[in-house]
Scaffold this motif. Structure first.
Motif, PDB file in Angstrom:
ATOM      1  N   SER A 249       0.816  -1.224   0.000  1.00  0.00           N
ATOM      2  CA  SER A 249       0.000   0.000   0.000  1.00  0.00           C
ATOM      3  C   SER A 249       0.842   1.264   0.000  1.00  0.00           C
ATOM      4  N   GLN A 250       2.120   1.139   0.355  1.00  0.00           N
ATOM      5  CA  GLN A 250       2.975   2.334   0.389  1.00  0.00           C
ATOM      6  C   GLN A 250       3.088   2.998  -0.975  1.00  0.00           C
ATOM      7  N   ARG A 251       2.947   2.244  -2.054  1.00  0.00           N
ATOM      8  CA  ARG A 251       3.140   2.843  -3.385  1.00  0.00           C
ATOM      9  C   ARG A 251       2.005   3.803  -3.743  1.00  0.00           C
ATOM     10  N   TYR A 252       0.922   3.767  -2.988  1.00  0.00           N
ATOM     11  CA  TYR A 252      -0.183   4.701  -3.212  1.00  0.00           C
ATOM     12  C   TYR A 252      -0.138   5.880  -2.243  1.00  0.00           C
ATOM     13  N   GLY A 253       1.025   6.086  -1.625  1.00  0.00           N
ATOM     14  CA  GLY A 253       1.188   7.236  -0.744  1.00  0.00           C
ATOM     15  C   GLY A 253       0.506   7.086   0.594  1.00  0.00           C
ATOM     16  N   MET A 254       0.222   5.855   1.020  1.00  0.00           N
ATOM     17  CA  MET A 254      -0.528   5.655   2.254  1.00  0.00           C
ATOM     18  C   MET A 254       0.321   5.983   3.478  1.00  0.00           C
ATOM     19  N   LEU A 255      -0.283   6.739   4.399  1.00  0.00           N
ATOM     20  CA  LEU A 255       0.309   7.056   5.693  1.00  0.00           C
ATOM     21  C   LEU A 255      -0.543   6.366   6.755  1.00  0.00           C
ATOM     22  N   PRO A 256      -0.195   5.160   7.184  1.00  0.00           N
ATOM     23  CA  PRO A 256      -1.055   4.441   8.127  1.00  0.00           C
ATOM     24  C   PRO A 256      -0.880   4.955   9.552  1.00  0.00           C
ATOM     25  N   TRP A 257      -1.937   4.827  10.354  1.00  0.00           N
ATOM     26  CA  TRP A 257      -1.772   5.057  11.782  1.00  0.00           C
ATOM     27  C   TRP A 257      -2.263   3.831  12.534  1.00  0.00           C
ATOM     28  N   THR A 258      -1.985   3.795  13.824  1.00  0.00           N
ATOM     29  CA  THR A 258      -2.142   2.554  14.586  1.00  0.00           C
ATOM     30  C   THR A 258      -3.477   2.444  15.305  1.00  0.00           C
ATOM     31  N   GLY A 259      -4.486   3.139  14.809  1.00  0.00           N
ATOM     32  CA  GLY A 259      -5.842   2.923  15.284  1.00  0.00           C
ATOM     33  C   GLY A 259      -6.146   3.593  16.614  1.00  0.00           C
ATOM     34  N   ASP A 260      -7.255   3.155  17.202  1.00  0.00           N
ATOM     35  CA  ASP A 260      -7.810   3.796  18.394  1.00  0.00           C
ATOM     36  C   ASP A 260      -7.127   3.277  19.652  1.00  0.00           C
ATOM     37  N   VAL A 261      -5.966   3.824  19.927  1.00  0.00           N
ATOM     38  CA  VAL A 261      -5.109   3.367  21.012  1.00  0.00           C
ATOM     39  C   VAL A 261      -5.595   3.919  22.346  1.00  0.00           C
ATOM     40  N   GLY A 262      -5.351   3.156  23.416  1.00  0.00           N
ATOM     41  CA  GLY A 262      -5.690   3.612  24.749  1.00  0.00           C
ATOM     42  C   GLY A 262      -4.798   4.748  25.204  1.00  0.00           C
ATOM     43  N   ARG A 263      -5.157   5.337  26.335  1.00  0.00           N
ATOM     44  CA  ARG A 263      -4.351   6.412  26.928  1.00  0.00           C
ATOM     45  C   ARG A 263      -3.670   5.862  28.179  1.00  0.00           C
ATOM     46  N   THR A 264      -2.743   4.930  27.974  1.00  0.00           N
ATOM     47  CA  THR A 264      -2.015   4.327  29.081  1.00  0.00           C
ATOM     48  C   THR A 264      -0.537   4.260  28.729  1.00  0.00           C
ATOM     49  N   TRP A 265       0.295   4.008  29.727  1.00  0.00           N
ATOM     50  CA  TRP A 265       1.720   3.861  29.480  1.00  0.00           C
ATOM     51  C   TRP A 265       1.990   2.638  28.609  1.00  0.00           C
ATOM     52  N   GLY A 266       1.237   1.562  28.824  1.00  0.00           N
ATOM     53  CA  GLY A 266       1.410   0.382  27.982  1.00  0.00           C
ATOM     54  C   GLY A 266       1.076   0.668  26.532  1.00  0.00           C
ATOM     55  N   SER A 267       0.072   1.510  26.324  1.00  0.00           N
ATOM     56  CA  SER A 267      -0.307   1.887  24.963  1.00  0.00           C
ATOM     57  C   SER A 267       0.818   2.651  24.277  1.00  0.00           C
ATOM     58  N   LEU A 268       1.455   3.556  25.020  1.00  0.00           N
ATOM     59  CA  LEU A 268       2.584   4.293  24.465  1.00  0.00           C
ATOM     60  C   LEU A 268       3.729   3.353  24.129  1.00  0.00           C
TER      61      LEU A 268
END
Length: 802
Positions: A461-480
């Motif tokens: 998918s990178q060849r189409y200029g995709m900038l992925p993100w890691t979704g709906d992450v929690g707000r915790t130290w483990g999430s970071l």
């Protein structure tokens, strides 16, 4: 095997069950496709389009030799040994076997032996799979976005893209899976199969890797090399390189779920400017087309009650150098005015009788756009073109797993004149959506770079200029802590722009100031800087008080000053497939050596530190109250990026303070910096600070700086330049050279300031016979000297007092 034929780069094996083709699709890349009798074959989505590969393919001249019981199909350094009876493939690089099929191709009912896998809608018939041998010592970096540790060997990974809301420090299945792996044995194996599947990494059988899917395509790609950087280069050559995004994509992006009105969006931009905190873009979540979360999806036009002059707002922001990005989803609710025209245009996924499939999900009752069909593409794209006409600078595609995908939904794959059910193409939906946007931009807006942020996609998918993100992450130290592993894993397999919602997304009543600041400090050294969260606690640092704003503004100053370095990393990614974020084991061949005490698997696979490009070692702070980080540094000298404190290789405790996370610079590194700025529109590249961390133990140092106009596609026609900065140590002097090594000549002289760290024994700097004025700061040990570069090669002589 009954016979074979060689045609160009492709070898076809004829068997009593059908054909097997092997093709060199770039140097050291072999694509294998089993086309057996009676087995449905869907299109492949993994490989780059032919025109992207042509320049590499024209020089390849594969050959085949028949050795009675086996064939050898080879090209340059790579060979495939083909056992004739039964057919089995062995992949060899420079005489060394890196990968071999075990039983090779097999067929069985997908999920029959696993009660956790639902019976697929595609078929209860036998479906394709592959089995490969694994060496006992192999480590496997596999499966894309998951939080399981860097080595995924011993896991059984479901291949079905799905959201995982509020995840923390362990998650087995997420938005963006990848049907393959990189091995410590220096090969990449990626299956070109878009269907619901499973990747068994020696979880069921020792030393056996097994892939199985409910349908799709029985094909895979093998990339071979002798080190990790070369392996990334080979693989991305076959699957496509990331086009350069606009330079503003490396700036600060304001984002929230969500800005509920035009007035609120304007207030946010005004507050950034009032506090003089850099800002390059703002993203509007789904409230731009509806006042509520539910009931409006598919409107894809300004809600005039709350965005009365949306187009003017976009223009006003553009005047300030701030770009606007809008979210969209691939769903159209039946209550929306666009549903009936879409249904009449056959734009939606349909049932077996040809009627549009409607279904209830979180956002309402609606249909899914069929991005695979020509009808769906032709209906969907004009909404995006309209946004571009408004002045929108980029697209944010959400829910593209797709989040809701009824099993009986059928998609018309117009390019292949085939019909596929949901499970057969589920994992490639986001990929195809990105392709639609990328091609629309290419065909209708010919000089516009893509900014396409997506939550889900496929290998390549990178060849189409995709900038992925890691979704709906929690707000915790483990999430970071999980974010480093997620970005490293994706970057190794081509998706180098993977980034996180800085600060965490999930709705909460509690604001952990320390966690928030540490996350945004880490964000300065990830590919995209975008604080984003539910508005229960707003994500923008300008609304959290002076102390927070001061720390985040400092982090943003690192980010913006490093723009020349970061943009060069983007060029390395575009031209060679190199990730921005690199595991420590990745750098082991890049002039970095490790003490024996640092060579354990626990160390090399740990994510407590990573390389940001070739020169910076970043150590995120992922726990509260940390005053020091214990780490075994690679051999050599390392300087604290902020204080110039010197550390040597081996076990060290790196002090931690509230103002920054530990970032170390490799001794001898040369890193260009930009002046401070409020957004990237102020950056021309004509004024630069060239920082050089002098290390007497490093005789030769260099950095090649990439520059272009930052916005157009001219770089694809050679409209860019490369500047070489080199330092060589010879007895009592350092020769520091600057040269324009490639590209267009300078149109304006460059005002350069050489900043030499650890400069205590440098007594003067000369340009030819002229002694230059220098400024030495005894407290920091830094010496700075200004000079002008007009495009002609020059050499500064730095004389040392030994």
């Amino acid at each position: 095997m009954q016979a074979f034929r060689l045609s160009g780069r492709q070898l076809v094996l004829l068997t009593d069950r059908g054909e097997i083709s092997l093709e060199f699709v770039g140097r050291d890349n072999i694509y294998v496709h089993y086309r057996l009798n009676g087995q449905k074959q869907l299109p492949g989505y993994l490989l780059a389009e032919q025109d992207l590969l042509d320049c590499e393919l024209t020089s390849l001249a594969p050959r085949v030799s028949d050795r009675n019981a086996e064939l050898v199909f080879s090209c340059d350094n790579s060979s495939v040994i083909i056992q004739k009876q039964p057919v089995r493939l062995v992949f060899v690089y420079r005489g060394k076997t890196l990968l071999e099929e075990e039983a090779g191709y097999f067929e069985s009912v997908f999920g029959a032996s696993n009660p956790l896998i639902p019976s697929p809608a595609a078929s209860a018939e036998k479906s394709p799979g592959f089995r490969f041998k694994l060496k006992p010592e192999e480590k496997l970096f596999a499966g894309g976005q998951r939080v399981l540790g860097m080595d995924r060997r011993g896991h059984k990974l479901a291949l079905y893209n799905q959201t995982h809301f509020g995840y923390e420090d362990r998650v087995e299945q997420m938005n963006f899976g990848l049907p393959g792996l990189m091995s410590s044995g220096k090969y990449i194996l990626m299956f070109d199969n878009s269907a619901r599947g499973e990747l068994d990494l020696a979880a069921s059988e020792q030393d056996v890797l097994q892939f199985h899917a409910c349908g799709g395509r029985s094909a895979y790609l093998v990339s071979l090399a002798d080190n990790y950087p070369a392996l990334c280069e080979r693989y991305t050559l076959a699957t496509g390189r990331q086009p350069l995004p606009p330079v503003w994509a490396f700036g600060n992006i304001a984002s929230r779920f969500g800005y509920r009105s035009e007035a609120q969006g304007r207030e946010v931009v005004a507050e950034y400017r009032r506090q003089q905190m850099p800002l390059d873009a703002i993203i509007f979540d789904l409230f731009w087309f509806g006042a509520d979360v539910q009931g409006h999806m598919g409107n894809l036009d300004w809600d005039r009650d709350t965005f009365a002059t949306g187009e003017q707002m976009v223009a006003d922001f553009a005047e300030l150098g701030i770009n606007t990005i809008l979210i969209s989803e691939p769903y159209v609710l039946t209550s929306c005015d666009n549903w009936q025209p879409g249904a009449a245009a056959h734009a939606f996924a349909r049932d077996k009788d040809g009627e549009p499939v409607t279904f209830d999900f979180f956002f309402g009752n609606g249909s899914l756009v069929d991005v695979f069909s020509e009808a769906g593409q032709n209906w969907f794209w004009p909404f995006y073109q309209k946004q571009l006409d408004w002045g929108i600078a980029g697209f944010w595609g959400d829910l593209g797993e797709p989040e809701a995908h009824p099993g009986h939904a059928c998609h018309m794959i117009s390019a292949a004149n085939q019909i596929a059910v949901a499970d057969e193409v589920h994992n490639v939906y986001g990929h195809q959506w990105a392709r639609l946007l990328y091609q629309g931009l290419s065909q209708n807006n010919k000089d516009r770079r893509p900014f396409i942020m997506m939550r889900s996609g496929f290998a390549g998918s990178q060849r189409y200029g995709m900038l992925p993100w890691t979704g709906d992450v929690g707000r915790t130290w483990g999430s970071l802590k999980a974010q480093v592993e997620l970005s490293l894993q994706m970057g190794l397999l081509g998706l180098a722009y993977t980034h996180s919602d800085l600060g965490g997304f999930i709705e909460t009543d509690h604001f952990d100031v320390e966690l928030y600041v540490r996350w945004l400090q880490y964000g300065a050294f990830q590919p995209v800087y975008r604080p984003h969260a539910h508005d229960s606690v707003v994500p923008e640092p300008v609304f959290h008080g002076e102390q927070v704003a001061e720390k985040v503004k400092a982090a943003l100053s690192w980010r913006y000053r490093l723009l020349p370095y970061n943009y060069t990393l983007a060029y390395e990614n575009h031209s060679r497939g190199m990730p921005f974020m690199r595991p420590v084991f990745f750098a082991a061949v890049d002039e970095v050596k490790f003490a024996d005490s640092c060579l354990s698997d626990d160390y090399l696979l740990d994510t407590k530190a990573y390389f940001w490009g070739p020169s910076l070692l970043v150590m995120p702070v992922t726990a509260p109250g940390v005053s020091g980080l214990d780490y075994c540094l690679p051999e050599g000298n390392w300087f604290d990026y902020f204080s110039d404190t010197l550390y040597t290789g081996g076990s060290q405790t790196i002090p931690v303070n509230e103002q920054q996370i530990p970032v170390l610079v490799r001794g001898g590194a040369i890193i260009p910096h930009a002046p401070d700025m409020q957004n990237t529109r102020e950056y021309s590249g004509d004024e630069l600070f060239i920082h050089y961390w002098f290390d007497a133990a490093v005789n030769q140092s260099g950095f090649q700086l990439y520059q272009d106009d930052g916005l157009s596609l001219g770089y694809q026609q050679g409209q860019y330049r490369l500047l070489d900065f080199n330092a060589g140590i010879s007895e009592n002097r350092i020769l520091f050279s600057v040269e324009l090594s490639a590209g267009a000549p300078l149109t304006q002289d460059k005002a350069l300031t050489l900043v030499i760290h650890n400069a205590g024994d440098i007594r003067r700097v000369c340009l030819g016979e002229k002694i230059l004025n220098c400024h030495y700061q005894e407290a920091s040990g830094q010496l700075s000297v200004e000079f002008v570069f007009d495009g002609s090669p020059l050499v500064l002589t730095l004389e040392r007092q030994l």
